[in-house]
Design a protein around this motif. Structure first.
Motif, PDB file in Angstrom:
ATOM      1  N   MET A   1       0.818  -1.215   0.000  1.00 53.92           N
ATOM      2  CA  MET A   1       0.000   0.000   0.000  1.00 53.92           C
ATOM      3  C   MET A   1       0.847   1.259   0.000  1.00 53.92           C
ATOM      4  O   MET A   1       0.373   2.332   0.284  1.00 53.92           O
ATOM      5  CB  MET A   1      -0.949  -0.007   1.190  1.00 53.92           C
ATOM      6  CG  MET A   1      -2.096  -0.980   1.039  1.00 53.92           C
ATOM      7  SD  MET A   1      -3.201  -1.002   2.431  1.00 53.92           S
ATOM      8  CE  MET A   1      -2.353  -2.145   3.486  1.00 53.92           C
ATOM      9  N   ASP A   2       2.136   1.112  -0.302  1.00 52.20           N
ATOM     10  CA  ASP A   2       3.031   2.269  -0.325  1.00 52.20           C
ATOM     11  C   ASP A   2       3.006   2.950  -1.690  1.00 52.20           C
ATOM     12  O   ASP A   2       2.728   2.322  -2.707  1.00 52.20           O
ATOM     13  CB  ASP A   2       4.467   1.831  -0.020  1.00 52.20           C
ATOM     14  CG  ASP A   2       4.587   1.140   1.321  1.00 52.20           C
ATOM     15  OD1 ASP A   2       3.961   1.617   2.272  1.00 52.20           O
ATOM     16  OD2 ASP A   2       5.295   0.124   1.409  1.00 52.20           O
ATOM     17  N   SER A   3       3.344   4.225  -1.687  1.00 55.99           N
ATOM     18  CA  SER A   3       3.494   4.984  -2.925  1.00 55.99           C
ATOM     19  C   SER A   3       4.814   5.735  -2.868  1.00 55.99           C
ATOM     20  O   SER A   3       5.064   6.488  -1.926  1.00 55.99           O
ATOM     21  CB  SER A   3       2.345   5.983  -3.100  1.00 55.99           C
ATOM     22  OG  SER A   3       1.113   5.315  -3.251  1.00 55.99           O
ATOM     23  N   VAL A   4       5.668   5.516  -3.874  1.00 51.27           N
ATOM     24  CA  VAL A   4       6.952   6.203  -3.955  1.00 51.27           C
ATOM     25  C   VAL A   4       7.093   6.777  -5.361  1.00 51.27           C
ATOM     26  O   VAL A   4       6.846   6.084  -6.345  1.00 51.27           O
ATOM     27  CB  VAL A   4       8.129   5.235  -3.656  1.00 51.27           C
ATOM     28  CG1 VAL A   4       9.458   5.979  -3.739  1.00 51.27           C
ATOM     29  CG2 VAL A   4       7.968   4.586  -2.290  1.00 51.27           C
ATOM     30  N   PHE A   5       7.493   8.048  -5.448  1.00 47.42           N
ATOM     31  CA  PHE A   5       7.693   8.717  -6.735  1.00 47.42           C
ATOM     32  C   PHE A   5       9.123   9.227  -6.835  1.00 47.42           C
ATOM     33  O   PHE A   5       9.725   9.592  -5.828  1.00 47.42           O
ATOM     34  CB  PHE A   5       6.787   9.952  -6.906  1.00 47.42           C
ATOM     35  CG  PHE A   5       5.376   9.784  -6.447  1.00 47.42           C
ATOM     36  CD1 PHE A   5       4.501   8.985  -7.150  1.00 47.42           C
ATOM     37  CD2 PHE A   5       4.921  10.436  -5.312  1.00 47.42           C
ATOM     38  CE1 PHE A   5       3.188   8.847  -6.728  1.00 47.42           C
ATOM     39  CE2 PHE A   5       3.614  10.305  -4.894  1.00 47.42           C
ATOM     40  CZ  PHE A   5       2.743   9.510  -5.605  1.00 47.42           C
ATOM     41  N   GLY A   6       9.605   9.326  -8.051  1.00 50.84           N
ATOM     42  CA  GLY A   6      10.899   9.956  -8.285  1.00 50.84           C
ATOM     43  C   GLY A   6      10.902  10.667  -9.624  1.00 50.84           C
ATOM     44  O   GLY A   6      10.382  10.139 -10.608  1.00 50.84           O
ATOM     45  N   VAL A   7      11.483  11.862  -9.661  1.00 48.65           N
ATOM     46  CA  VAL A   7      11.586  12.638 -10.902  1.00 48.65           C
ATOM     47  C   VAL A   7      12.989  13.245 -10.977  1.00 48.65           C
ATOM     48  O   VAL A   7      13.430  13.918 -10.042  1.00 48.65           O
ATOM     49  CB  VAL A   7      10.529  13.761 -10.972  1.00 48.65           C
ATOM     50  CG1 VAL A   7      10.707  14.573 -12.255  1.00 48.65           C
ATOM     51  CG2 VAL A   7       9.122  13.190 -10.895  1.00 48.65           C
TER      52      VAL A   7
END
Length: 201
Positions: A1-7
């Motif tokens: 249920m985790d959310s990780v973003f990278g830009v």
């Protein structure tokens, strides 16, 4: 249920992760920092069960520090750090696998550039310009694909991440109220914003 973003942007990387810890029908906390600093200019955003998340990120961070101390202060590049993490995931795969999916970002002083790497629990590794881990990928990859462009500034990258957070909070069935955003650039790793203060225990 985790959310990780990278830009990745021109001169650095923005990482973001939700701050919730939950299992089954229970929410344990909403202020966990899931973005672990690995060195002065790199960090790892991690999605997975809390035990594996803490165990693996601390293991990688401490081994990178040990390498630095054992080699007269020489630091591994972001590329080398990602390959070390991938090697540890591969080694553990048939022994006691870590159930972690990772976005590893860093800034290399030698090249004056930021870089972002996507790793999953099966030990695959890919250099990317943007990426998501967890359920967020179902909602946010299209936003990143549309909005990302060469030569972006830090403000542009943060704006993309904030759009992704808003989309997850609007569309996702499970509530993720708090997110932490960190920026990695020539100044090092710093916190841009957070929803729940990790020091508040």
């Amino acid at each position: 249920m985790d959310s990780v973003f990278g830009v990745e942007y021109d001169g650095g990387v923005v990482l973001a992760a939700d701050q919730g810890v939950a299992r089954s029908i229970l929410v344990y906390q909403t202020n966990l920092d899931k973005i672990t600093q690995l060195s002065s200019h790199s960090a790892m955003g991690c999605a997975g069960p809390n035990a594996d998340l803490v165990n693996f990120t601390e293991y990688v961070a401490k081994n990178l520090k040990l390498y630095e101390l054992s080699n007269d202060g020489m630091k591994l590049s972001t590329h080398a750090q990602a390959n070390f993490a991938r090697g540890e995931l591969a080694y553990a795969l048939r022994r006691g696998p870590y159930q972690v999916n990772i976005l590893l970002g860093g800034y290399d002083e030698s090249t004056k550039e930021g870089s972002l790497y996507f790793l999953d629990y099966l030990a695959s590794l890919q250099k990317v310009k943007f990426g998501c881990q967890g359920y967020a990928s179902a909602f946010c990859l299209s936003i990143m694909d549309k909005e990302w462009k060469e030569g972006m500034t830090e403000a542009d990258a943060i704006q993309i991440v904030e759009k992704c957070i808003k989309e997850v909070q609007t569309r996702f069935l499970i509530k993720q109220e708090n997110f932490m955003i960190k920026v990695i650039d020539k100044e090092g790793v710093r916190v841009h914003s957070f929803g729940g203060d990790p020091s508040d225990t």
